[in-house]
Write a protein that holds these residues in place. Structure first.
Motif, short mmCIF file in Angstrom:
data_model
loop_
_atom_site.label_atom_id
_atom_site.label_comp_id
_atom_site.label_asym_id
_atom_site.label_seq_id
_atom_site.Cartn_x
_atom_site.Cartn_y
_atom_site.Cartn_z
N LYS A 1 0.84 -1.20 0.00
CA LYS A 1 0.00 0.00 0.00
C LYS A 1 0.87 1.24 0.00
N ALA A 2 1.98 1.19 0.76
CA ALA A 2 2.87 2.33 0.81
C ALA A 2 3.49 2.59 -0.55
N ARG A 3 3.54 1.57 -1.41
CA ARG A 3 4.04 1.78 -2.77
C ARG A 3 2.89 2.03 -3.74
N GLY A 4 1.74 2.34 -3.19
CA GLY A 4 0.62 2.76 -4.03
C GLY A 4 -0.26 1.64 -4.53
N ALA A 5 -0.07 0.40 -4.04
CA ALA A 5 -0.95 -0.68 -4.48
C ALA A 5 -2.36 -0.39 -3.98
N TYR B 1 -5.86 1.19 19.40
CA TYR B 1 -6.09 -0.04 18.65
C TYR B 1 -7.32 -0.76 19.20
N GLN C 1 3.32 5.17 10.86
CA GLN C 1 2.29 4.74 9.92
C GLN C 1 1.17 5.77 9.78
N ASN D 1 1.76 8.57 6.60
CA ASN D 1 1.26 8.47 5.22
C ASN D 1 -0.11 7.79 5.16
N LEU E 1 -1.48 5.27 6.46
CA LEU E 1 -1.74 3.83 6.54
C LEU E 1 -2.60 3.56 7.77
N LYS F 1 -10.57 10.43 0.71
CA LYS F 1 -9.79 9.27 0.27
C LYS F 1 -8.76 9.65 -0.80
N LYS G 1 0.60 9.01 -0.13
CA LYS G 1 1.50 7.87 -0.32
C LYS G 1 2.65 8.22 -1.25
N TRP G 2 2.41 9.15 -2.19
CA TRP G 2 3.49 9.56 -3.10
C TRP G 2 4.41 10.56 -2.41
N ILE H 1 7.23 5.01 2.86
CA ILE H 1 7.68 4.24 4.02
C ILE H 1 8.38 2.96 3.58
N GLY I 1 6.04 1.01 -7.84
CA GLY I 1 5.46 2.23 -7.27
C GLY I 1 5.16 3.28 -8.34
N ASN J 1 2.22 2.41 -10.34
CA ASN J 1 0.96 2.68 -9.65
C ASN J 1 0.58 4.15 -9.71
N LEU K 1 9.41 6.50 -5.83
CA LEU K 1 8.21 7.34 -5.76
C LEU K 1 8.60 8.82 -5.68
#
Lengths: 265, 286, 277
Positions: free
Chosen positions: A180-184, B13, B52, B55, B57, B76, B83-84, B88, B109, B112, B161
């Motif tokens: 995901k961090a690589r954009g998947a 959590y 985390q 970015n 996550l 979203k 992410k770009w 991480i 990357g 994507n 990226l």
């Protein structure tokens, strides 16, 4: 997080049901299933339901937990019920509609049968640890070793699978985050895109599973593993008085149901 | 510009279940563009949860994360675009490699990001150069390479990226000293050349002390210390109380002070220690 | 008395061109703590795998407690004497309950049930994991898992325990737990310990330090002696302890100091007392 999911669904406890030898419980579940499929009339169904309820009370398993487990099966249960109502010949409930009294009776019995079947097996897994279960299975099936069925290997595989499920879930979690961090993107797109998007997860997961298997094999060899021959067990299973009593009760119960079936009740 | 601003961040959590656990609480800080930051803390201190969030996550239970002045959790699209901007590299990143060739894995990357093919190519080559992945490896399968090489390929996959902020979680874990040194050198030269912000999460105090401009220490989900290495390592007792190591030079300096050698200043590298000891000894002989 | 003895051991992995072990001679004394230091690919893991007959030499011999590792029918005799602990704690635990995992090896050896119970409890107490005996391994920390793995091999009651980079994947706390556990097993339990590592700090307390490089043993001796050879260590690209490094440089600046003080306190005391020549 994925790793928080409880696996194996075992609820530790110290009731009489928990204390029964896993072999006893495995045999009883088989007996129970046979009995369930012998049930024809309402009296038989009532007998099986009563027996199930009794076991539930004895095992201190709350009905809530059973219903939680039934949820995923709801669709199948409803579907079978509907099919039975509409596709059984007999007296129509409302003239002109293809719904019959016979169908209704049959679908209620069907629902009962599925619910009881699931409840019975849940009682086994809820009250028996996975390890005890595989141990019991190995001992029950051990006569099959004579005809070269690899019983020990099969049960070892089962218990190792149980051991590694959480590890692999955690790993999947990590790989997913990394991709995901690589954009998947796993959430949007057409079905085919989404299936393709799984590749970056599945490949690393398989590679790592193979590496784990390799290392595990060396570690097991280093601990003198050489198959089931000549192995002893730390936890041996013993039949106690309550196991014999339970088995006798099971046998009587089954006989009773055969008798009921004979009389069609 | 990719300044990171974190305001009142809190993350819980499994909220509402018996497993509920507060991972981070009351974290507010700003990381200006171009800083090289070391994040330290023992396992379970909340540092991994913190990064985390940078970015998206993980989403904060409450509080805000702003990158370049923009709330990354606004919708979203912002969650995707960040992410770009913030890349991480996770612990043991070699476990994420999956493509048939090294080149294609590094290109995952950028692809994507839906960049044109020539731009992808440019980025792959640039990232490979930064991470010291030789172009002769491009057509090899990443799975047949050594541990150190795999690690560098995985790092290249994130550098490709071209993130304004590069975060690395334990980038040297499990490598031998030579492999560690090479990775850290790569990271430092990447930081210098690209001008990106670099955040390194590490247990290794010597590495962190050597390369970081600023150190943030997490303890029990909160920021316990935040400052230059000089400031942070001037209070080694506080780090030890948090269950952390101190740099070896700092530990030896503490022993020397205990033995009556008067050392002054904050000591966290070998050079500083040697100079301080020589100063103290010269002063004693005068 | 040496309990493991390597004589001119050569070994090449099938399909490799380069030898992984190029004529290794090594004696490991009974009851001693031996550390093997080297880079990845130096041959140290290959060396470890020869100690319990997972690998056997192409030429030369490895004798463990009087048994030659090439005698195929005695493989299990060797493995029960040499417990092996590996790098990844997850990939060596087989059962989903701690005590069942520790029981795995004695079960394989056909030990009677009651005695297995005894051995398992004892082993778990020795590594300080007895309270966790009914836990699931995946919920433990890395250091705890590795201690369970150690318990899993000491339940075989081996004479030797070989650890192949047991701390490489652990955090500092886990690393400390593992090293202090094996040190105690050696010093208090009389077990022979062979620790393969690339962290030089872990070698400081050893009786004997072996430095490996490209399949050769470059040096072997007391850690204080080996580390004192700062030039050799630098040539091998290996780090030396902060203490040795500082003493070495202060000597160059004309101070009269011994190089062998690895312990921080002793080193500090020596420096405090040192005079310029």
């Amino acid at each position: 997080m994925l790793k928080d999911i409880t696996l194996g669904q075992y609820f530790p406890g110290d009731t009489i049901v928990h204390r029964l030898d896993p072999r006893t419980k495995l045999i009883l579940v088989v007996v129970y299933i046979i009995a369930l499929f012998q049930a024809k009339g309402w009296v038989s169904y009532a007998a099986v339901t009563l027996a199930t309820a009794l076991c539930m009370i004895l095992s201190h398993i709350r009905p809530k937990n059973i219903f939680k487990g039934l949820k995923p099966m709801l669709f199948i249960i409803v579907l079978t019920a509907l099919l039975n109502i509409f596709y059984t010949e007999g007296r129509e409930i409302i003239p002109g509609w293809h719904m019959t009294w016979e169908g209704l009776a049959r679908s209620v019995q069907m629902i009962l049968r599925i619910v009881l079947l699931i409840t019975g097996t849940f009682l086994l897994t809820y009250t028996t640890s996975p390890i005890a279960l595989t141990d019991g299975l190995e001992m029950l099936l051990s006569p099959l070793k004579k005809i070269k069925v690899p019983v020990h290997e099969m049960t070892l595989m089962m218990s190792m699978a149980l051991r590694f499920i959480p590890t692999l879930i955690e790993e999947t979690d990590k790989i997913m985050s990394a991709q995901k961090a690589r954009g998947a993107d796993f959430e949007t797109g057409r079905l085919i895109d989404r299936a393709k998007a799984l590749l970056p997860i599945l490949v690393p997961l398989f590679v790592s599973a193979f590496r784990r298997a390799d290392e595990l094999a060396v570690a097991m060899e280093s601990r003198c593993y050489h198959g089931g021959e000549g192995r002893t067990r730390m936890k041996t299973l013993h039949f106690a008085a309550h196991d014999w009593i339970a088995l006798i009760l099971g046998a009587l119960f089954l006989t009773g149901l055969f008798v009921m079936k004979h009389y069609g009740i | 510009m990719a300044e990171i601003k974190v305001e009142g961040l809190r993350h819980v959590y499994s909220a509402g279940t018996p497993f509920e656990k507060v991972a981070i609480e009351d974290v507010s800080l700003t990381i200006p563009q171009g800083q090289l930051v070391g994040v330290i803390g023992h396992t379970g201190s909340g540092k991994s949860t913190f990064i985390q969030h940078l970015n998206a996550l993980l989403q904060p239970t409450s509080g805000k994360v702003l990158v370049g002045g923009r709330d990354i959790n606004e919708n979203k699209f912002t969650r995707r675009d960040v992410k770009w901007e913030v890349g991480i590299v996770f612990q043991y990143p070699e476990y994420q490699l999956f493509e048939e060739t090294v080149y294609r894995d590094i290109a995952f990357g950028p692809r994507n990001m839906k960049l044109p093919e020539d731009e992808i190519d440019r980025r792959v080559r640039e990232a490979a150069r930064f991470a010291q992945v030789g172009e002769e490896l491009f057509e090899r399968s990443p799975l047949e390479l050594s541990g150190g090489q795999k690690r560098r390929i995985a790092i290249a996959g994130v550098i490709a990226l071209r993130p304004g902020v590069l975060i690395l979680d334990e980038p040297t874990a499990g490598l031998d000293p030579a492999g560690c040194r090479q990775i850290l050198d790569n990271i430092c030269s990447y930081h210098k050349e690209s001008g990106s912000t670099v955040i390194i999460v590490s247990h290794n105090m010597d590495d962190t002390a050597r390369i970081a401009e600023r150190i943030i220490a997490f303890d029990h989900g909160r920021v316990a210390m935040d400052g230059t290495p000089e400031q942070v390592f001037s209070e080694p007792e506080k780090l030890i109380a948090m269950g952390l190591d101190v740099p070896k030079a700092t530990a030896l300096a503490m022993a020397l002070k205990g033995a009556g050698v008067p050392l002054d200043g904050s000591i966290y590298t070998h050079g500083q220690l040697l100079r301080a000891v020589l100063r103290a000894k010269e002063a004693a002989t005068c | 008395m040496s309990i493991i003895s390597f004589k001119q051991v050569h070994f090449t992995y099938p399909g490799d061109e380069l030898e992984s072990l190029c004529g290794v001679d090594l004696e490991i004394d009974e009851g001693s703590f031996v550390a093997v230091l080297g880079h990845n690919g130096s041959g140290k893991s290959t060396l470890a795998k020869h100690m319990n007959a997972i690998l056997t030499p192409d030429s030369g011999s490895v004798v463990v407690d009087g048994i030659d590792s090439r005698e195929e029918d005695k493989v299990f005799e060797i493995r029960r004497r040499v417990g092996m602990v590996f790098q990844n704690p997850d990939n060596q635990l087989v059962a989903n309950v701690v005590e069942d995992d520790v029981a795995f090896a004695p079960e394989n050896l056909g030990v009677p049930s009651a005695e297995i119970r005894e051995r398992v409890d004892e082993a778990l107490k020795q590594v300080g994991m007895y309270e966790y005996r009914t836990h699931a391994p995946h919920l433990l920390s890395g250091g705890q898992k590795q201690r369970v793995a150690i318990a899993g091999v000491i339940a075989m009651r081996p004479k030797i325990i070989v650890l192949d980079e047991p701390t490489a994947m652990l955090d500092p706390q886990g690393r400390h737990e593992v090293i202090s556990t094996v040190t105690r097993l050696c010093r208090e339990g009389g077990m022979t310990v062979v620790l393969i590592t690339h962290h030089m700090e872990e070698c400081i307390g050893a009786d004997k330090l072996v430095v490996m490089s490209n399949g050769y043993i470059k040096a072997a001796g007391k850690p204080s002696e080996i580390f004192s050879d700062v030039e050799m260590m630098a040539r091998e690209g290996l780090a030396v302890p902060e203490t040795t490094k500082l003493l070495y440089e202060l000597r160059h600046c004309g101070y009269d100091l011994p190089l062998g003080e690895l312990d921080e306190k002793n080193c500090a005391a020596a420096i405090a007392a040192a005079k310029k020549q």
